[in-house]
Structures are given as C-alpha cells and as structure tokens.
Write a protein that holds these residues in place. Structure first.
Motif, PDB file in Angstrom:
ATOM      1  N   VAL A  68       0.866  -1.175   0.000  1.00 33.53           N
ATOM      2  CA  VAL A  68       0.000   0.000   0.000  1.00 33.53           C
ATOM      3  C   VAL A  68       0.907   1.230   0.000  1.00 33.53           C
ATOM      4  N   GLN A  69       0.876   1.968  -1.102  1.00 33.36           N
ATOM      5  CA  GLN A  69       1.789   3.096  -1.243  1.00 33.36           C
ATOM      6  C   GLN A  69       1.576   4.145  -0.159  1.00 33.36           C
ATOM      7  N   GLU A  70       0.334   4.452   0.141  1.00 34.14           N
ATOM      8  CA  GLU A  70       0.025   5.503   1.115  1.00 34.14           C
ATOM      9  C   GLU A  70       0.635   5.211   2.491  1.00 34.14           C
ATOM     10  N   LEU A  71       0.722   3.934   2.856  1.00 27.27           N
ATOM     11  CA  LEU A  71       1.284   3.539   4.150  1.00 27.27           C
ATOM     12  C   LEU A  71       2.788   3.281   4.088  1.00 27.27           C
ATOM     13  N   HIS A  72       3.360   3.271   2.886  1.00 29.33           N
ATOM     14  CA  HIS A  72       4.789   2.995   2.663  1.00 29.33           C
ATOM     15  C   HIS A  72       5.187   1.634   3.236  1.00 29.33           C
ATOM     16  N   ILE A  73       4.302   0.656   3.054  1.00 31.53           N
ATOM     17  CA  ILE A  73       4.553  -0.662   3.652  1.00 31.53           C
ATOM     18  C   ILE A  73       4.046  -1.775   2.737  1.00 31.53           C
ATOM     19  N   CYS A  74       4.737  -2.892   2.760  1.00 32.51           N
ATOM     20  CA  CYS A  74       4.266  -4.134   2.151  1.00 32.51           C
ATOM     21  C   CYS A  74       4.159  -5.158   3.263  1.00 32.51           C
ATOM     22  N   ILE A  75       3.172  -6.015   3.164  1.00 33.41           N
ATOM     23  CA  ILE A  75       2.959  -7.079   4.150  1.00 33.41           C
ATOM     24  C   ILE A  75       3.082  -8.410   3.417  1.00 33.41           C
ATOM     25  N   LEU A  76       3.913  -9.285   3.944  1.00 31.79           N
ATOM     26  CA  LEU A  76       4.029 -10.626   3.411  1.00 31.79           C
ATOM     27  C   LEU A  76       3.392 -11.554   4.444  1.00 31.79           C
ATOM     28  N   ALA A  77       2.301 -12.198   4.077  1.00 27.11           N
ATOM     29  CA  ALA A  77       1.635 -13.170   4.948  1.00 27.11           C
ATOM     30  C   ALA A  77       1.890 -14.545   4.359  1.00 27.11           C
ATOM     31  N   ARG A  78       2.238 -15.498   5.214  1.00 30.80           N
ATOM     32  CA  ARG A  78       2.548 -16.829   4.702  1.00 30.80           C
ATOM     33  C   ARG A  78       2.047 -17.901   5.647  1.00 30.80           C
ATOM     34  N   ASN A  79       1.790 -19.053   5.055  1.00 34.33           N
ATOM     35  CA  ASN A  79       1.427 -20.240   5.812  1.00 34.33           C
ATOM     36  C   ASN A  79       2.351 -21.350   5.347  1.00 34.33           C
ATOM     37  N   GLN A  80       3.008 -22.002   6.292  1.00 36.40           N
ATOM     38  CA  GLN A  80       3.917 -23.080   5.937  1.00 36.40           C
ATOM     39  C   GLN A  80       3.646 -24.297   6.816  1.00 36.40           C
ATOM     40  N   ARG A  81       3.820 -25.459   6.213  1.00 40.31           N
ATOM     41  CA  ARG A  81       3.648 -26.703   6.974  1.00 40.31           C
ATOM     42  C   ARG A  81       4.872 -26.958   7.827  1.00 40.31           C
ATOM     43  N   ILE A  82       4.609 -27.338   9.055  1.00 43.24           N
ATOM     44  CA  ILE A  82       5.683 -27.720   9.979  1.00 43.24           C
ATOM     45  C   ILE A  82       5.243 -29.029  10.618  1.00 43.24           C
ATOM     46  N   GLY A  83       5.904 -30.114  10.237  1.00 37.35           N
ATOM     47  CA  GLY A  83       5.502 -31.432  10.728  1.00 37.35           C
ATOM     48  C   GLY A  83       4.095 -31.745  10.285  1.00 37.35           C
ATOM     49  N   LYS A  84       3.223 -32.085  11.254  1.00 34.77           N
ATOM     50  CA  LYS A  84       1.826 -32.391  10.932  1.00 34.77           C
ATOM     51  C   LYS A  84       0.931 -31.164  11.010  1.00 34.77           C
ATOM     52  N   GLY A  85       1.501 -30.038  11.409  1.00 32.56           N
ATOM     53  CA  GLY A  85       0.708 -28.817  11.528  1.00 32.56           C
ATOM     54  C   GLY A  85       1.150 -27.764  10.539  1.00 32.56           C
ATOM     55  N   SER A  86       0.764 -26.534  10.815  1.00 30.13           N
ATOM     56  CA  SER A  86       1.177 -25.417   9.967  1.00 30.13           C
ATOM     57  C   SER A  86       1.376 -24.182  10.834  1.00 30.13           C
ATOM     58  N   ARG A  87       2.082 -23.223  10.287  1.00 29.21           N
ATOM     59  CA  ARG A  87       2.353 -21.980  10.993  1.00 29.21           C
ATOM     60  C   ARG A  87       2.056 -20.823  10.044  1.00 29.21           C
ATOM     61  N   THR A  88       1.314 -19.848  10.525  1.00 31.09           N
ATOM     62  CA  THR A  88       1.000 -18.656   9.750  1.00 31.09           C
ATOM     63  C   THR A  88       1.728 -17.480  10.392  1.00 31.09           C
ATOM     64  N   SER A  89       2.347 -16.658   9.556  1.00 34.10           N
ATOM     65  CA  SER A  89       3.061 -15.492  10.079  1.00 34.10           C
ATOM     66  C   SER A  89       2.967 -14.337   9.083  1.00 34.10           C
ATOM     67  N   THR A  90       3.275 -13.158   9.574  1.00 33.75           N
ATOM     68  CA  THR A  90       3.316 -11.973   8.722  1.00 33.75           C
ATOM     69  C   THR A  90       4.642 -11.260   8.941  1.00 33.75           C
ATOM     70  N   GLU A  91       5.109 -10.621   7.898  1.00 34.34           N
ATOM     71  CA  GLU A  91       6.332  -9.824   7.976  1.00 34.34           C
ATOM     72  C   GLU A  91       6.069  -8.482   7.308  1.00 34.34           C
TER      73      GLU A  91
END
Length: 186
Positions: A88-111
């Motif tokens: 979003v240009q107005e906020l001068h920020i990009c957000i990377l949201a991801r979901n990755q499998r870890i073992g039998k589960g998953s982890r969601t994070s944002t950067e």
C-alpha cells in the motif's frame, strides 16, 4: 515552379511532423498494457497478481499470491509457503503473509517491509525484522516488477550473520527467490 514544389514539400513535412507529434503525445497518455494483464483490468487471469496503478485508482496497491518461492540456486530448497504480498503506497509498507507446513501442523506469520522505492514499474522494499537494527542474522528485501508481473525476495547476510547465535540457525549466504504466482491448490 520550383518554389511552389518546395512550398508544397515543406507544408507536407510540417503536416507529417504535427501528425507524428500528436500520435506520440496521444500514445503517452494511454496506460501501458502488460503481457500478464487480463483485458483492461490491473490483474492477471486468476487475479493472483494485481497492480492497481494511478491510471486505475487513487490509493495505489499491489497484491500477489503464490504457493512457493523458488531459487535459481539449485542448492537451495524451494520455500513451500502459501503467500500473499500486499503493498500500500500511502502507508509505505508491504505485508508478506505466509502459511507453511511444519511437521503435521502449519504456521502462519506476517512480515512487514518498508517501501524504499515505488514507481510505475517496480516496488523495492526492505524487511522490518524483529531484531534491533544492526543485529540481524539476515536481511530480506522484496522487489515487485510490474513488467514481469513478478515478486522476488533477496535474502542477504545481516551484520551479525557470522556470530555464533546466527551460525547455529543458518549459514551466511545471499539467495534470490522468485514467487510462483498463482492461487493455492487445495
């Protein structure tokens, strides 16, 4: 007679110059159409890469979706992350949201990524990590390219990459990953 022919020739050249100038000026006013664009939208066919530029909206935004990040370095395994990148240009920020499998589960994070440059053709960002500035093991940057309809991530060793704490987690290395654009498969 020669004078009349010269006058006619000059008038024709003037008319040609005016026509050429007008066609160039008109073409510059049209938004650029990219190979990945579907119709006259700012998105690709699956709406997994959208660049909403100034010719379409007043609040400039870019979104991209993908299933994994692939490096040209064959030693590096692909990052199997279901990913959304939103800038979003107005906020001068990009957000990377991801979901990755870890073992039998998953982890969601944002950067978060601070936008360093935004123009009609690319967005260049630098990651805003959890570490205090100057204590990073690695520094990630994103490059969104409008012409290609692509997102790349550059991961470089940070200032503390060679310390014992960082070496236990990763080896210092510069790697470029490219997001495979497309919707997640379920």
């Amino acid at each position: 007679m020669k004078r009349q022919l010269l006058t006619i020739w000059l008038l024709m050249m003037l008319a040609l110059d005016i026509t050429l100038f007008a066609s160039v000026a008109w073409a510059q006013g049209l938004p650029t159409k990219y190979l990945w664009q579907e119709g006259d939208t700012g998105c690709d066919k699956t709406m997994s890469f959208c660049w909403y530029g100034a010719e379409l909206v007043s609040d400039l935004q870019v979104t991209a979706y993908g299933n994994r990040w692939v490096s040209q370095d064959k030693e590096e395994k692909p990052l199997e992350w279901i990913t959304e990148v939103r800038c979003v240009q107005e906020l001068h920020i990009c957000i990377l949201a991801r979901n990755q499998r870890i073992g039998k589960g998953s982890r969601t994070s944002t950067e978060l990524y601070r936008i360093e440059e935004w123009n009609d053709y690319q967005i260049r960002t630098v990651g805003v990590g959890d570490s205090v500035r100057g204590n990073e093991c690695e520094i990630d940057s994103l490059l969104l390219n409008r012409s290609e309809g692509s997102v790349s991530m550059l991961s470089v060793p940070g200032p503390k990459a060679a310390t014992k704490g960082c070496l236990g987690v990763m080896k210092p290395k510069t790697v470029v990953y490219k997001l495979e654009i497309g919707l997640p498969t379920l």
